[in-house]
Motif scaffolding. Structure first.
Motif, short mmCIF file in Angstrom:
data_model
loop_
_atom_site.label_atom_id
_atom_site.label_comp_id
_atom_site.label_asym_id
_atom_site.label_seq_id
_atom_site.Cartn_x
_atom_site.Cartn_y
_atom_site.Cartn_z
N ARG A 136 0.83 -1.22 0.00
CA ARG A 136 0.00 0.00 0.00
C ARG A 136 0.86 1.26 0.00
NH1 ARG A 136 -1.99 -0.90 4.42
NH2 ARG A 136 -3.73 -2.21 3.71
N GLU A 137 1.85 1.30 0.88
CA GLU A 137 2.63 2.53 1.01
C GLU A 137 3.60 2.73 -0.15
OE1 GLU A 137 4.45 2.83 4.84
OE2 GLU A 137 2.55 2.74 5.92
N ARG A 195 1.42 4.12 -2.96
CA ARG A 195 1.00 5.49 -2.65
C ARG A 195 2.15 6.48 -2.83
NH1 ARG A 195 -1.25 5.00 2.49
NH2 ARG A 195 -3.27 4.62 1.49
N GLN A 218 1.83 9.52 -5.45
CA GLN A 218 1.92 10.91 -4.99
C GLN A 218 3.05 11.67 -5.67
OE1 GLN A 218 2.18 10.47 -0.70
NE2 GLN A 218 -0.05 10.37 -0.47
N GLY A 237 -3.58 2.21 -2.44
CA GLY A 237 -2.45 3.11 -2.65
C GLY A 237 -2.56 3.93 -3.91
N GLY A 238 -3.51 3.57 -4.79
CA GLY A 238 -3.72 4.35 -6.01
C GLY A 238 -3.25 3.69 -7.29
#
Length: 537
Positions: free
Chosen positions: A138-139, A142, A146, A179-180
């Motif tokens: 997830r991180e 992300r 970002q 996370g996108g």
């Protein structure tokens, strides 16, 4: 499914490069990117920044915009170049991840990261908890999103994980979406999943998730990479990852050279523009030549044997109605029909071959019968023309009374000393071109190499095209081993000029004489093709 879009993610330069015997230089990768950029392929994965100096150099050039890519065609799809990497490490924050940092610096708008989706891999390889694995997925996603990157998540060993613990495998995909991630790719990393399980796995994902891109990444360890990729698409996947010619680690990756025509010509999906599809055979053979990797002539659609017909009854039928023995028109993928000639040939085979030189010849022409008899007599002696189409063309020209040797080998002497080591042989030849005679000597690694060098050194002055050709294969077969060292041998050499290649043949109980006959035929064909007396295709 007519008109439904399926995108192609080409990982030849990264996953394909992991195959045994596959090696891309930086220059090779640049040439590949330039060739495929406007091919209609949606994504080209260029490599893994930080994994090796070559990829570091390549991505530094991409970031600095030092690679001259063809201009984008507004009416066609241009590829997005992707950099590949992995999630951050266990107990590491994305901001401190060297892997993710290199992905950001790679200069590509798209990055693809691989993460674990099989509990076994998490606990036994990463040696961490299932929860920590979800965090790093997830991180990591992300962090890249970002930073403005389009992110595709490769769920490694997805089908193994899904069959063992469906809920956790889906959780890994959800973590990437949280996370996108724009795309989720379901990987059959071990290559041992059966088609029906691929179908069930894709359907299970589609039931609960709706990513913009849902891809399949199949390995070929069980021989089902193509079939599994097609099953995934039929179940709802809209992207296929694979490699041209099926290159890749172990038994290879899903073969794009087979999958693309299957999807477009057989199943009706929108994959490539027709113009690009007609270049598929060229793309497949070009990349093999680029890295000096053996090209499988029996590949479906793009192989030299894919539309090669040998049996007389088959040839007669396919000439009358091509659909009888050709499941597609070869030209749709840039290939061509080949009529093989052997002692099993009928007049239809022979006539079709002779029409290369005399288009109006018919099966009842006496020259067809004469050609057939000469071929059968030669093959009774050990000749095999289906692997020596160059020599076959010379025979056809001779029967038609149109063969004039562009040069004559007047005299030839070869000495060899196997105890000398390097350059242990010398060939001295006398060649006559029209009214001019030339003597030349050359050293080589063995008598055949010395003879080949002497011939090329002599003839390139008169026929510069010879310097552009190269001998790429040399095979010797003993036809009757019971005769010991006096056995008759068959020598077949393969010559390449650009993307055109052909075989020539020699038969003798003297291996040097058999080799010289094959070499002479090869050079005759190079010259006569250049002069337009033998068709290049």
């Amino acid at each position: 499914m007519k008109g439904t879009r399926v995108s192609i993610y080409d990982t030849t330069l990264r996953d394909g490069a992991q195959g045994e015997g596959v090696h891309f230089t930086v220059k090779d990768k640049i040439l590949y990117l330039q060739m495929m950029y406007n091919s209609g392929i949606d994504y080209i994965e260029a490599g893994w920044p930080g994994s090796n100096p070559k990829d570091d150099e390549l991505f530094a050039m991409i970031a600095a915009q030092k690679i001259a890519l063809p201009p984008k065609d507004k009416d066609k799809r241009s590829a997005r170049i992707a950099a590949f990497g992995s999630t951050c490490k266990v107990n590491e924050s994305p901001e401190k991840s060297d892997i993710l940092g290199r992905l950001l610096a790679a200069g590509t708008d798209t990055v693809t990261i691989v993460g674990k989706s099989w509990g076994l891999h998490v606990t036994e390889v990463l040696r961490t908890t299932l929860e920590e694995n979800l965090r790093i997925i997830r991180e990591s996603v992300r962090f890249l999103v970002q930073a403005g990157k389009e992110v595709i998540f490769d769920a490694e060993h997805f089908f193994d994980g899904w069959m063992e613990d469906p809920a956790y495998a889906i959780q890994c995909l959800e973590a990437a979406l949280d996370g996108g991630a724009k795309g989720l790719v379901l990987c059959d990393t071990n290559g041992g999943t059966f088609c029906q399980d691929i179908t069930r796995g894709v359907q299970a994902v589609k039931k609960v998730l709706a990513p913009e891109i849902l891809g399949i990444h199949a390995h070929n360890d069980g021989g089902l990479a193509v079939a599994n990729s097609l099953a995934a698409v039929e179940a709802g996947a809209n992207q296929i990852q694979g490699c041209l010619n099926g290159m890749g680690e172990r038994c290879g990756n899903a073969n794009l050279s087979t999958l693309i025509p299957w999807l477009q010509l057989k199943l009706g999906y929108d994959v490539l523009e027709p113009e690009a599809l007609r270049k598929l055979t060229h793309y497949s053979r070009y990349v093999a030549e680029l890295i000096n990797y053996p090209f499988d002539s029996k590949q479906p659609f793009v192989g030299r044997s894919a539309f090669a017909h040998k049996a007389g009854m088959h040839v007669d039928a396919v000439i009358k109605e091509k659909r009888t023995f050709e499941h597609i028109d070869p030209s749709l993928v840039g290939n061509e029909r080949r009529i093989l000639v052997s002692d099993q040939s009928g007049k239809a085979n022979i006539c079709e071959r002779l029409r290369r030189f005399r288009p109006d010849i018919e099966k009842d022409d006496p020259l067809v019968e004469e050609t057939m008899q000469r071929i059968k007599e030669a093959e009774n002696q050990g000749y095999q023309y289906e692997t020596a189409e160059g020599s076959l063309d010379l025979l056809c020209l001779d029967v038609l009374g149109a063969f004039e040797p562009p040069f004559d080998l007047v005299d030839c002497h070869v000495w060899s000393d196997p105890l000398r080591g390097e350059l242990d042989s010398v060939a001295v030849i006398k060649v006559k071109v029209k009214d001019q005679s030339v003597h030349v000597a050359a050293e080589g690694d063995g008598p055949v190499n010395a003879l080949d060098k002497a011939l090329r050194n002599t003839l390139s002055t008169f026929f510069p095209v010879i310097e552009e050709s190269q001998l790429v294969d040399y095979k010797v077969r003993v036809l009757d081993g019971s005769q010991g060292t006096d056995a008759v041998v068959r020598v077949v050499v393969e010559t390449r000029h650009g993307l055109d290649s052909w075989g020539t043949i020699g038969i003798s109980n003297n291996i040097l004489r058999a080799s010289s006959r094959a070499l002479l035929d090869a050079l005759y064909v190079v010259i006569l093709k250049d002069q337009g007396k033998i068709p290049k295709k």
